[in-house]
Scaffold this active site. Sequence first.
Site, PDB file in Angstrom:
ATOM      1  N   PRO A 168       0.823  -1.206   0.000  1.00  0.00           N
ATOM      2  CA  PRO A 168       0.000   0.000   0.000  1.00  0.00           C
ATOM      3  C   PRO A 168       0.860   1.259   0.000  1.00  0.00           C
ATOM      4  O   PRO A 168       1.652   1.469   0.909  1.00  0.00           O
ATOM      5  CB  PRO A 168      -0.789  -0.118   1.303  1.00  0.00           C
ATOM      6  CG  PRO A 168      -0.701  -1.545   1.702  1.00  0.00           C
ATOM      7  CD  PRO A 168       0.623  -2.014   1.215  1.00  0.00           C
ATOM      8  N   CYS A 169       0.731   2.080  -1.008  1.00  0.00           N
ATOM      9  CA  CYS A 169       1.542   3.282  -1.156  1.00  0.00           C
ATOM     10  C   CYS A 169       0.694   4.407  -1.724  1.00  0.00           C
ATOM     11  O   CYS A 169      -0.453   4.201  -2.100  1.00  0.00           O
ATOM     12  CB  CYS A 169       2.721   3.027  -2.099  1.00  0.00           C
ATOM     13  SG  CYS A 169       3.721   1.563  -1.703  1.00  0.00           S
ATOM     14  N   THR A 170       1.266   5.612  -1.792  1.00  0.00           N
ATOM     15  CA  THR A 170       0.630   6.739  -2.450  1.00  0.00           C
ATOM     16  C   THR A 170       1.656   7.384  -3.369  1.00  0.00           C
ATOM     17  O   THR A 170       2.803   7.587  -2.968  1.00  0.00           O
ATOM     18  CB  THR A 170       0.130   7.774  -1.438  1.00  0.00           C
ATOM     19  OG1 THR A 170      -0.691   7.126  -0.456  1.00  0.00           O
ATOM     20  CG2 THR A 170      -0.669   8.865  -2.121  1.00  0.00           C
TER      21      THR A 170
END
Length: 487
Positions: free
Chosen positions: A2-4
């Site tokens: 999970p990243c942005t």
Amino acid sequence: MPCTTVLVGKKASNDNSTMIARTDDGHFDVKKLVVVEPKKQPRKYRSVLSHLEIELPDDPMRYTACPSVDKKDGIWAATGINAAGVGMTATETITSNPRALAADPLVEYKKAKTRKEKDVPGGIGEEDIVVLVLPYIHSAREGVLRLASLLETYGTYESNGIAFNDENEVWWMETIGGHHWMAKRVPDEVCVIMPNQFGMDSFDLEDAFGKKKNHMCSADLKEFMQEYHLDLNQGDRWNPRDVFGSHDDSDHVYNTPRAWFMGRYLTPYSHKWEGEGAEYSPESDNIPWSLIPDRKLAVEDVKYLLSGHYQGTEYDPYMAQDTGKRGKYRSIGINRTGVTSICQIREGMPEEIRGVEWICFASTAFDAVLPVYPNVPKMPAYLSNVTLDASSENFYWASRMISAYADAHFPYCAQEIERYQEAVFVKGRQLVLEYDKKMKETKDYALAGEANEKLCQMAKEQTTRCLTKVLQVASEHMKNGFNRADH
């Protein structure tokens, strides 16, 4: 993972630089920043997770990487800039849908069940992609083409988004199932916001199958969609997010709110994000993949976006008063981030110092981002000499400590954190300006190593000062505090 991700085209930035940035949100992975010289680059690569072996070219370039300190699951190089001035970040884990995944299954490692059988290797994944691509590319476009060839040959075991940038272009690439892909050149005037979902919401198939000026994709993508009835679009507009992406209930808690927060910051005047008549809410499925920001963006803006915890809204987990919505959505600046990087490729600079890599360890909400020159033989020990044991002698662990102390005592530490982050920005920029000038005048680009040492010395001084203050605050507010006058 999970990243942005945030991508900035050159006309959307304040200095005509291109920027690609991502929070690497693992499971509190201990990270470091290193330089990989050509002699250290493997010629035969073996993936730890998928047991895949790949022969690599014999002409790698120097590049930076942010690998995991614990190698039990592989390298996980995350991000970097190579000697040709090309940046890469890999990968943003994205969502897909059952139709696409059934039509082109992910290539997963299969362990032999009996002695007579053989293990079946899986495809490539986040563990591998930077090492397999970045040392061999001379432009952002080349990055797309090399990774596309690897995907078509070996497949992947996960759905991922990958960004590349050079002096002139930013490209965004998304995988589709096990072997298919599509890529789009980010328009110069926009900022892209990516929160763990299939992102692209427009795509020119005519260009992709024609001149390939701004769009590229798998050669059989049209036939693939037609054979498996993947296209859900109505009318003339073709939205790849509706074809290959997801619209799950969990997206509305975990993903779309992050895009809403970033869009709200980028276009507060040209779009309405709150109140009656708002165009978008935190749970809207149609938040644009890219926006023309209402003003040009600097590195500080990218860092702010990637530090977001819905500050200024009723969803901020640090609000003093709980209105029932506090902490409702997944923050961008989350606790388990290992490293955040901003790969900045600057227009008009000598090739040797065209790239600047901005590095932040641990939770972006509390920690500072430090610029360094990537085209050097090695990184200072403050960034590279990181072990699994906590120590205030390196940037990773000192940043992790600041995050943990400040989070628990946010109202008392917020001002100190702001001062710390701004001080590193100001002093970091001053040193980059000083050494840019020196190196352009003298043509002695080896001074970049000296600059990095000074930058790290400054960062250590500022980080130690901040750590001391937030530790004092945390000590003063321990639950076992007691004075005789308290009773």
